[in-house]
Design a protein around this motif. Structure first.
Motif, PDB file in Angstrom:
ATOM      1  N   ILE A 128       0.817  -1.218   0.000  1.00  0.00           N
ATOM      2  CA  ILE A 128       0.000   0.000   0.000  1.00  0.00           C
ATOM      3  C   ILE A 128       0.851   1.269   0.000  1.00  0.00           C
ATOM      4  CG2 ILE A 128      -1.671   1.340   1.386  1.00  0.00           C
ATOM      5  CD1 ILE A 128      -2.869  -1.418   2.196  1.00  0.00           C
ATOM      6  N   CYS A 129       1.953   1.245   0.726  1.00  0.00           N
ATOM      7  CA  CYS A 129       2.790   2.452   0.832  1.00  0.00           C
ATOM      8  C   CYS A 129       3.839   2.569  -0.289  1.00  0.00           C
ATOM      9  CB  CYS A 129       3.482   2.495   2.193  1.00  0.00           C
ATOM     10  SG  CYS A 129       2.326   2.521   3.582  1.00  0.00           S
ATOM     11  N   HIS A 130       4.245   1.430  -0.852  1.00  0.00           N
ATOM     12  CA  HIS A 130       5.240   1.442  -1.942  1.00  0.00           C
ATOM     13  C   HIS A 130       4.785   0.523  -3.082  1.00  0.00           C
ATOM     14  CE1 HIS A 130       7.928   3.514   0.851  1.00  0.00           C
ATOM     15  NE2 HIS A 130       7.650   2.576   1.724  1.00  0.00           N
ATOM     16  N   PRO A 131       3.606   0.762  -3.662  1.00  0.00           N
ATOM     17  CA  PRO A 131       3.034  -0.165  -4.659  1.00  0.00           C
ATOM     18  C   PRO A 131       3.900  -0.361  -5.904  1.00  0.00           C
ATOM     19  CG  PRO A 131       1.831   1.918  -4.630  1.00  0.00           C
ATOM     20  CD  PRO A 131       2.739   1.938  -3.456  1.00  0.00           C
ATOM     21  N   LEU A 132       4.595   0.685  -6.340  1.00  0.00           N
ATOM     22  CA  LEU A 132       5.403   0.578  -7.566  1.00  0.00           C
ATOM     23  C   LEU A 132       6.643  -0.303  -7.376  1.00  0.00           C
ATOM     24  CD1 LEU A 132       5.204   4.296  -8.800  1.00  0.00           C
ATOM     25  CD2 LEU A 132       3.824   2.348  -9.561  1.00  0.00           C
ATOM     26  N   HIS A 133       7.112  -0.389  -6.144  1.00  0.00           N
ATOM     27  CA  HIS A 133       8.316  -1.190  -5.867  1.00  0.00           C
ATOM     28  C   HIS A 133       7.983  -2.515  -5.182  1.00  0.00           C
ATOM     29  CE1 HIS A 133       9.795   3.096  -5.882  1.00  0.00           C
ATOM     30  NE2 HIS A 133      10.579   2.532  -6.797  1.00  0.00           N
ATOM     31  N   TYR A 134       6.686  -2.823  -5.109  1.00  0.00           N
ATOM     32  CA  TYR A 134       6.246  -4.001  -4.331  1.00  0.00           C
ATOM     33  C   TYR A 134       6.937  -5.297  -4.760  1.00  0.00           C
ATOM     34  CZ  TYR A 134       3.236  -7.646  -2.390  1.00  0.00           C
ATOM     35  OH  TYR A 134       2.770  -8.764  -1.747  1.00  0.00           O
ATOM     36  N   MET A 135       6.880  -5.616  -6.054  1.00  0.00           N
ATOM     37  CA  MET A 135       7.438  -6.888  -6.537  1.00  0.00           C
ATOM     38  C   MET A 135       8.969  -6.929  -6.443  1.00  0.00           C
ATOM     39  SD  MET A 135       4.844  -8.660  -6.944  1.00  0.00           S
ATOM     40  CE  MET A 135       5.668 -10.151  -7.459  1.00  0.00           C
ATOM     41  N   VAL A 136       9.590  -5.753  -6.460  1.00  0.00           N
ATOM     42  CA  VAL A 136      11.059  -5.690  -6.324  1.00  0.00           C
ATOM     43  C   VAL A 136      11.452  -5.948  -4.868  1.00  0.00           C
ATOM     44  CG1 VAL A 136      13.105  -4.233  -6.563  1.00  0.00           C
ATOM     45  CG2 VAL A 136      11.261  -4.095  -8.254  1.00  0.00           C
ATOM     46  N   ILE A 137      10.738  -5.253  -3.943  1.00  0.00           N
ATOM     47  CA  ILE A 137      11.047  -5.405  -2.510  1.00  0.00           C
ATOM     48  C   ILE A 137      10.667  -6.798  -2.018  1.00  0.00           C
ATOM     49  CG2 ILE A 137      10.550  -4.564  -0.171  1.00  0.00           C
ATOM     50  CD1 ILE A 137       9.992  -1.787  -1.469  1.00  0.00           C
ATOM     51  N   MET A 138       9.400  -7.206  -2.274  1.00  0.00           N
ATOM     52  CA  MET A 138       8.902  -8.501  -1.784  1.00  0.00           C
ATOM     53  C   MET A 138       9.233  -9.604  -2.788  1.00  0.00           C
ATOM     54  SD  MET A 138       7.800  -7.628   1.143  1.00  0.00           S
ATOM     55  CE  MET A 138       7.116  -9.188   1.663  1.00  0.00           C
ATOM     56  N   ASN A 139      10.515  -9.788  -3.070  1.00  0.00           N
ATOM     57  CA  ASN A 139      10.926 -10.841  -4.004  1.00  0.00           C
ATOM     58  C   ASN A 139      10.924 -12.195  -3.292  1.00  0.00           C
ATOM     59  OD1 ASN A 139      13.646 -11.191  -2.730  1.00  0.00           O
ATOM     60  ND2 ASN A 139      13.891  -9.083  -3.452  1.00  0.00           N
ATOM     61  N   GLN A 140      11.064 -13.256  -4.070  1.00  0.00           N
ATOM     62  CA  GLN A 140      11.008 -14.619  -3.523  1.00  0.00           C
ATOM     63  C   GLN A 140      12.063 -14.855  -2.443  1.00  0.00           C
ATOM     64  OE1 GLN A 140      11.253 -17.364  -6.841  1.00  0.00           O
ATOM     65  NE2 GLN A 140       9.026 -17.613  -6.893  1.00  0.00           N
ATOM     66  N   ARG A 141      13.232 -14.295  -2.645  1.00  0.00           N
ATOM     67  CA  ARG A 141      14.333 -14.490  -1.680  1.00  0.00           C
ATOM     68  C   ARG A 141      13.983 -13.892  -0.323  1.00  0.00           C
ATOM     69  NH1 ARG A 141      19.115 -11.758  -0.439  1.00  0.00           N
ATOM     70  NH2 ARG A 141      20.831 -13.117   0.222  1.00  0.00           N
ATOM     71  N   LEU A 142      13.457 -12.656  -0.334  1.00  0.00           N
ATOM     72  CA  LEU A 142      13.100 -12.002   0.926  1.00  0.00           C
ATOM     73  C   LEU A 142      11.952 -12.744   1.615  1.00  0.00           C
ATOM     74  CD1 LEU A 142      13.449  -9.613   2.912  1.00  0.00           C
ATOM     75  CD2 LEU A 142      11.713  -8.392   1.601  1.00  0.00           C
ATOM     76  N   CYS A 143      10.943 -13.147   0.839  1.00  0.00           N
ATOM     77  CA  CYS A 143       9.790 -13.866   1.409  1.00  0.00           C
ATOM     78  C   CYS A 143      10.241 -15.162   2.085  1.00  0.00           C
ATOM     79  CB  CYS A 143       8.760 -14.180   0.325  1.00  0.00           C
ATOM     80  SG  CYS A 143       7.948 -12.722  -0.344  1.00  0.00           S
ATOM     81  N   GLY A 144      11.102 -15.906   1.387  1.00  0.00           N
ATOM     82  CA  GLY A 144      11.632 -17.150   1.951  1.00  0.00           C
ATOM     83  C   GLY A 144      12.464 -16.901   3.197  1.00  0.00           C
ATOM     84  N   LEU A 145      13.251 -15.828   3.170  1.00  0.00           N
ATOM     85  CA  LEU A 145      14.113 -15.468   4.304  1.00  0.00           C
ATOM     86  C   LEU A 145      13.279 -15.083   5.531  1.00  0.00           C
ATOM     87  CD1 LEU A 145      17.152 -15.128   5.023  1.00  0.00           C
ATOM     88  CD2 LEU A 145      16.895 -12.700   4.439  1.00  0.00           C
TER      89      LEU A 145
END
Length: 311
Positions: A128-145
């Motif tokens: 909601i706060c950073h919608p344009l960068h969402y997929m870059v920030i919440m990448n698979q690596r970070l989610c798994g970590l």
């Protein structure tokens, strides 16, 4: 002899007094809890199945949701089956090893529930706060970590508490006024000094419950600020609807668990505390799938496809 305490520990059995002393109520309690357990397992399995089978749900939000559903199944499975077996066999006993094991797994999955709700709040904050960068920030690596760190911290905490319980000695008062081996109740049954255990319990409670709650509150503070800045009413509703389900689950989980521990500090009635703890140990995991599926069109359409009632 010096080896006698060790032998006593091996033969040690605790008595789980359960929720009702009246034998006539036992079949009713067994029926209610069996139904709730089956609904919990089925509901959460459907959420996991929906997120795996539908490619539209292969996003960070649903990845965390499927992990939460798996943890909720495990969370209820640590306590209810043993309770149902005890009612059916008309036995209240649980072995020393069984009690420590149950307590350890309960702490692992309770901690995971806590951390995953925090991770999901962070996910909504980024969306909601950073919608344009969402997929870059919440990448698979970070989610798994994030999920891996949640598991590691929860397991380390549970092992720490369990090892500290193993250092305690128990004498005659082995009745636990609960339907599972709850950490505080087990510590209170010890006849050796429990000061260090109590210090660790309260310190960890502040850190492992307080820090995630602070993270959730901060995330929602930022989310609300971002939603207020949206000009259209439709845009505001769409933004809030994406986190409405999560907010409901957070309120339910934290509201009930904090309520139980505040009431335990005020009242000495262990039986009423055990009854109240049913809310966050049984009712919340059961309601989570309903909260997420009823308020979520993507989940509903995926479930319809699984059941063969929709395209």
């Amino acid at each position: 002899m010096h080896i006698e305490p060790e032998n006593d520990t091996q033969r040690l059995e605790f008595l789980l007094l359960g929720l009702a002393e009246n034998p006539e109520l036992q079949p009713l309690i067994c029926g209610i809890f069996l139904s709730m357990y089956l609904v919990t397992v089925l509901g959460n399995l459907l959420i996991i199945l929906a997120t795996i089978s539908d490619s539209q749900l292969h996003t960070p939000m649903y990845f965390f949701l499927s992990n939460l559903s798996f943890v909720d199944i495990c969370f209820t499975s640590t306590t209810i089956p043993k309770m149902l077996v005890n009612i059916q066999t008309q036995s209240k006993t649980i072995t020393y090893a069984g009690c420590i094991t149950q307590m350890c797994f309960f702490l692992i999955f309770a901690g995971l529930d806590d951390f995953l709700l925090t991770v999901m709040a962070y996910d909504r904050f980024v969306a909601i706060c950073h919608p344009l960068h969402y997929m870059v920030i919440m990448n698979q690596r970070l989610c798994g970590l994030l999920v891996l760190v949640s598991w590691v911290v929860s397991v380390l905490h549970a092992l720490l508490q369990s090892l500290m319980i193993l250092k305690l000695s128990f004498c005659t008062d082995l009745e636990i006024p609960h339907f599972f081996c709850e950490l505080n109740q087990v510590v209170q049954r010890a006849c050796s000094d429990t000061f260090l255990n109590e210090v660790v319990i309260y310190f960890v409670a502040v850190f492992l419950a307080g820090a995630p709650l602070a993270g959730i509150l901060y995330s929602y503070h930022k989310i609300v600020s971002s939603i207020r800045a949206i000009s259209s009413a439709q845009g505001k509703y769409k933004a809030f609807s994406t986190c409405g389900s999560h907010l409901s689950v957070v309120c339910l989980f934290y509201g009930t668990s904090i309520g139980v521990y505040l009431s335990s500090a005020v009242t000495q009635n262990s039986h009423s505390i055990a009854t109240a703890s049913v809310m966050y140990t049984v009712v919340t995991p059961m309601l989570n799938p309903f909260i997420y599926s009823l308020r979520n069109k993507d989940i509903k359409s995926a479930l319809r496809r699984i059941c063969g009632t929709g395209r």
